[in-house]
Design a protein around this motif. Structure first.
Motif, PDB file in Angstrom:
ATOM      1  N   ALA A 193       0.846  -1.194   0.000  1.00 25.23           N
ATOM      2  CA  ALA A 193       0.000   0.000   0.000  1.00 25.23           C
ATOM      3  C   ALA A 193       0.880   1.242   0.000  1.00 25.23           C
ATOM      4  N   ASP A 194       0.291   2.357  -0.410  1.00 27.62           N
ATOM      5  CA  ASP A 194       1.022   3.623  -0.453  1.00 27.62           C
ATOM      6  C   ASP A 194       0.950   4.378   0.866  1.00 27.62           C
ATOM      7  N   THR A 195      -0.184   4.279   1.548  1.00 22.02           N
ATOM      8  CA  THR A 195      -0.395   5.047   2.772  1.00 22.02           C
ATOM      9  C   THR A 195      -0.996   4.139   3.851  1.00 22.02           C
ATOM     10  N   PRO A 196      -0.886   4.548   5.116  1.00 21.01           N
ATOM     11  CA  PRO A 196      -1.543   3.795   6.192  1.00 21.01           C
ATOM     12  C   PRO A 196      -3.058   3.715   6.019  1.00 21.01           C
ATOM     13  N   GLN A 197      -3.670   4.757   5.442  1.00 16.94           N
ATOM     14  CA  GLN A 197      -5.115   4.718   5.239  1.00 16.94           C
ATOM     15  C   GLN A 197      -5.497   3.609   4.267  1.00 16.94           C
ATOM     16  N   ALA A 198      -4.660   3.365   3.274  1.00 19.73           N
ATOM     17  CA  ALA A 198      -4.921   2.261   2.355  1.00 19.73           C
ATOM     18  C   ALA A 198      -4.872   0.920   3.084  1.00 19.73           C
ATOM     19  N   LEU A 199      -3.997   0.813   4.083  1.00 18.72           N
ATOM     20  CA  LEU A 199      -3.955  -0.407   4.894  1.00 18.72           C
ATOM     21  C   LEU A 199      -5.259  -0.585   5.666  1.00 18.72           C
ATOM     22  N   VAL A 200      -5.779   0.518   6.205  1.00 19.04           N
ATOM     23  CA  VAL A 200      -7.039   0.449   6.947  1.00 19.04           C
ATOM     24  C   VAL A 200      -8.168  -0.009   6.027  1.00 19.04           C
ATOM     25  N   ASP A 201      -8.189   0.491   4.804  1.00 15.88           N
ATOM     26  CA  ASP A 201      -9.215   0.073   3.851  1.00 15.88           C
ATOM     27  C   ASP A 201      -9.097  -1.420   3.528  1.00 15.88           C
ATOM     28  N   MET A 202      -7.885  -1.918   3.405  1.00 11.13           N
ATOM     29  CA  MET A 202      -7.688  -3.354   3.152  1.00 11.13           C
ATOM     30  C   MET A 202      -8.182  -4.190   4.324  1.00 11.13           C
ATOM     31  N   LEU A 203      -7.916  -3.707   5.541  1.00 12.97           N
ATOM     32  CA  LEU A 203      -8.404  -4.414   6.716  1.00 12.97           C
ATOM     33  C   LEU A 203      -9.927  -4.447   6.744  1.00 12.97           C
ATOM     34  N   ARG A 204     -10.543  -3.323   6.409  1.00 17.17           N
ATOM     35  CA  ARG A 204     -11.999  -3.249   6.443  1.00 17.17           C
ATOM     36  C   ARG A 204     -12.636  -4.194   5.425  1.00 17.17           C
ATOM     37  N   GLN A 216     -17.213 -18.851   3.817  1.00 19.28           N
ATOM     38  CA  GLN A 216     -17.587 -17.619   3.132  1.00 19.28           C
ATOM     39  C   GLN A 216     -18.480 -16.740   4.004  1.00 19.28           C
ATOM     40  N   PHE A 217     -19.360 -17.376   4.768  1.00 17.41           N
ATOM     41  CA  PHE A 217     -20.263 -16.592   5.612  1.00 17.41           C
ATOM     42  C   PHE A 217     -19.496 -15.856   6.706  1.00 17.41           C
ATOM     43  N   LEU A 218     -18.474 -16.491   7.280  1.00 17.74           N
ATOM     44  CA  LEU A 218     -17.693 -15.822   8.314  1.00 17.74           C
ATOM     45  C   LEU A 218     -17.045 -14.553   7.774  1.00 17.74           C
ATOM     46  N   ARG A 219     -16.585 -14.604   6.538  1.00 15.65           N
ATOM     47  CA  ARG A 219     -15.998 -13.409   5.942  1.00 15.65           C
ATOM     48  C   ARG A 219     -17.045 -12.317   5.772  1.00 15.65           C
ATOM     49  N   LEU A 220     -18.250 -12.719   5.414  1.00 20.25           N
ATOM     50  CA  LEU A 220     -19.317 -11.739   5.225  1.00 20.25           C
ATOM     51  C   LEU A 220     -19.768 -11.134   6.549  1.00 20.25           C
ATOM     52  N   ILE A 221     -20.100 -12.004   7.506  1.00 22.21           N
ATOM     53  CA  ILE A 221     -20.728 -11.502   8.736  1.00 22.21           C
ATOM     54  C   ILE A 221     -19.754 -10.703   9.572  1.00 22.21           C
ATOM     55  N   ARG A 222     -18.493 -11.109   9.640  1.00 16.77           N
ATOM     56  CA  ARG A 222     -17.520 -10.339  10.401  1.00 16.77           C
ATOM     57  C   ARG A 222     -17.172  -9.033   9.687  1.00 16.77           C
ATOM     58  N   GLY A 223     -17.157  -9.081   8.363  1.00 14.45           N
ATOM     59  CA  GLY A 223     -16.878  -7.869   7.618  1.00 14.45           C
ATOM     60  C   GLY A 223     -17.977  -6.838   7.777  1.00 14.45           C
ATOM     61  N   VAL A 224     -19.236  -7.285   7.742  1.00 15.52           N
ATOM     62  CA  VAL A 224     -20.365  -6.353   7.830  1.00 15.52           C
ATOM     63  C   VAL A 224     -20.581  -5.890   9.260  1.00 15.52           C
ATOM     64  N   GLY A 238      -1.632  -5.134   8.893  1.00 17.80           N
ATOM     65  CA  GLY A 238      -1.071  -4.029   8.123  1.00 17.80           C
ATOM     66  C   GLY A 238       0.153  -3.471   8.828  1.00 17.80           C
ATOM     67  N   ILE A 239       1.248  -3.306   8.096  1.00 17.21           N
ATOM     68  CA  ILE A 239       2.497  -2.805   8.667  1.00 17.21           C
ATOM     69  C   ILE A 239       2.764  -1.423   8.081  1.00 17.21           C
ATOM     70  N   ALA A 240       2.727  -0.422   8.926  1.00 13.96           N
ATOM     71  CA  ALA A 240       2.941   0.967   8.495  1.00 13.96           C
ATOM     72  C   ALA A 240       4.295   1.453   9.009  1.00 13.96           C
ATOM     73  N   ILE A 241       5.151   1.865   8.083  1.00 15.10           N
ATOM     74  CA  ILE A 241       6.482   2.392   8.415  1.00 15.10           C
ATOM     75  C   ILE A 241       6.517   3.859   8.002  1.00 15.10           C
ATOM     76  N   PRO A 242       6.692   4.794   8.941  1.00 16.23           N
ATOM     77  CA  PRO A 242       6.634   6.222   8.616  1.00 16.23           C
ATOM     78  C   PRO A 242       7.880   6.675   7.862  1.00 16.23           C
ATOM     79  N   PRO A 243       7.827   7.872   7.252  1.00 15.08           N
ATOM     80  CA  PRO A 243       8.999   8.378   6.512  1.00 15.08           C
ATOM     81  C   PRO A 243      10.224   8.586   7.406  1.00 15.08           C
ATOM     82  N   ASP A 244      10.010   8.961   8.680  1.00 17.98           N
ATOM     83  CA  ASP A 244      11.134   9.214   9.584  1.00 17.98           C
ATOM     84  C   ASP A 244      11.454   7.975  10.420  1.00 17.98           C
ATOM     85  N   TYR A 245      11.413   6.815   9.787  1.00 20.60           N
ATOM     86  CA  TYR A 245      11.604   5.545  10.483  1.00 20.60           C
ATOM     87  C   TYR A 245      12.950   5.504  11.214  1.00 20.60           C
ATOM     88  N   GLU A 246      14.029   5.841  10.538  1.00 23.86           N
ATOM     89  CA  GLU A 246      15.362   5.743  11.135  1.00 23.86           C
ATOM     90  C   GLU A 246      15.545   6.744  12.277  1.00 23.86           C
TER      91      GLU A 246
END
Length: 359
Positions: A76-87, A314-322, A94-102
């Motif tokens: 992903a490009d941004t942490p928000q994109a990771l959140v969307d993937m989780l949703r 398949q139902f578990l993916r649906l019901i937990r997602g919704v 999701g692993i988010a590494i900031p620009p000032d990591y070092e």
């Protein structure tokens, strides 16, 4: 007494399905528990948003992947994109590494944020293991494990209550058990009671007769769904972040899939006892390898492919997602398509197998 025992053995020997179940149930249970079930979280689907793009940050991601706990599924490009993937349920971590990591590493501040899908308690445990990893410094060496360099953020279940993930899954568990068992015994019961002659004499087609048999059970399934939802909200404070209509659409899809499977079983069995045995043989994998009780990602690939066929998976993916992640049911369209396809295939097989004849 000996004569009665011999009679029972002979009667059991003539019942081929019962003999098959005597062998199949222990074999299936042994293979599932010994080969498929794995308590250790492994190969969880993960995505990374590396905004630092340095050798040190890439090394951190490689170290996390080397543990075997996660498997990189996307970038992903941004942490928000990771959140969307989780949703949407595309990844569990999701692993988010900031620009000032070092710079964060050098200052001793948290340098990596691990986002987890809190609807699965196993994923949370895996993230806690990742948080104990030592990170490599920009100038060599590693940060001590007791230094808080990796921050774990639990989405959708910050309190980490197990009831939040269990109660939505119970909808699928109860519907699978009751719908399949009821309909598996439906046609068999008509034969045992001698009512099949009356049904055969009606002008109904095979399709109309089969659909008419399952309609009352579909209503019963919706009543059970409502009861579980009300009790879950009342006693366990389970959230409903998505649409209630989407919850019922997902439940109807599972109900239809299980009803069609039950009808197919009833066409291959001759007694209610046989129907119950076969239904239980199908029900056991629905509990064990669907992801309801044990981590789905930790199972071997062959088992995961087989579990994809199960409506419960398949139902578990649906019901937990919704319910828990607030996703729309149309964002989870692969699971919807899988349930519809399963229902169409099994219902077609059940109708083709059913004959309006007694012989």
């Amino acid at each position: 007494m000996w004569a009665v025992a011999l009679k029972e053995l002979r009667q059991m020997r003539r019942d081929r399905i019962s003999v098959l179940m005597i062998v199949m149930i222990p074999v299936v249970d042994l293979l599932l528990f010994g080969y498929a079930i794995n308590y250790n979280p492994r190969n969880l689907h993960a995505a990374v948003a590396d905004q630092a793009m340095t050798a040190t940050s890439r090394a951190a991601v490689m170290d996390m992947t080397a543990t075997g706990i996660i498997r990189l599924h996307d970038v992903a490009d941004t942490p928000q994109a990771l959140v969307d993937m989780l949703r949407r349920g595309e990844v569990s971590v999701g692993i988010a590494i900031p620009p000032d990591y070092e710079r964060r590493l050098a200052d001793g501040r948290p340098a990596v944020q691990v986002m987890v899908d809190g609807t699965d308690t196993v994923v949370q445990a895996a993230a806690n293991q990742l948080a104990q990893m030592p990170l490599e410094r920009p100038n060599g060496g590693r940060i001590a494990p007791d230094a808080p360099q990796i921050e774990v953020v639990s989405f959708y279940n910050p309190e980490r209550r197990s009831a939040v993930s269990i109660v939505p899954g119970l909808i699928g568990l109860i519907l699978t058990m009751t719908m399949m068992m009821f309909t598996a015994m439906a046609a068999v019961r008509e034969r045992e009671r001698g009512n099949m002659e009356l049904l055969i004499a009606t002008p109904l087609s095979r399709s109309a007769l089969m659909v008419g048999k399952v309609l009352p059970y579909a209503v019963i399934g919706l009543i059970q769904t409502t009861l579980i939802l009300v009790l879950g909200f009342w006693f366990f404070d389970v959230p409903l972040r998505g649409s209630l209509l989407d919850v019922y659409i997902a439940s109807v899809l599972l109900i239809l899939a299980n009803l069609s499977m039950g009808l197919l079983i009833s066409n291959y069995t001759r007694t209610q006892f046989q129907a119950i045995q076969v239904a239980m043989l199908v029900f056991l994998p629905s509990i064990l390898i669907s992801g309801f009780m044990f981590p789905f990602a930790g199972m071997p690939d062959a088992v995961q492919w087989g579990a994809e066929v199960l409506p419960m998976t398949q139902f578990l993916r649906l019901i937990r997602g919704v319910m828990l992640r607030g996703a729309s049911i149309w964002e989870l369209w692969p699971a919807v398509l899988a349930l519809v396809g399963f229902t169409v295939v099994t219902m077609a097989l059940a109708i083709a197998r059913f004959r309006k004849r007694l012989d």
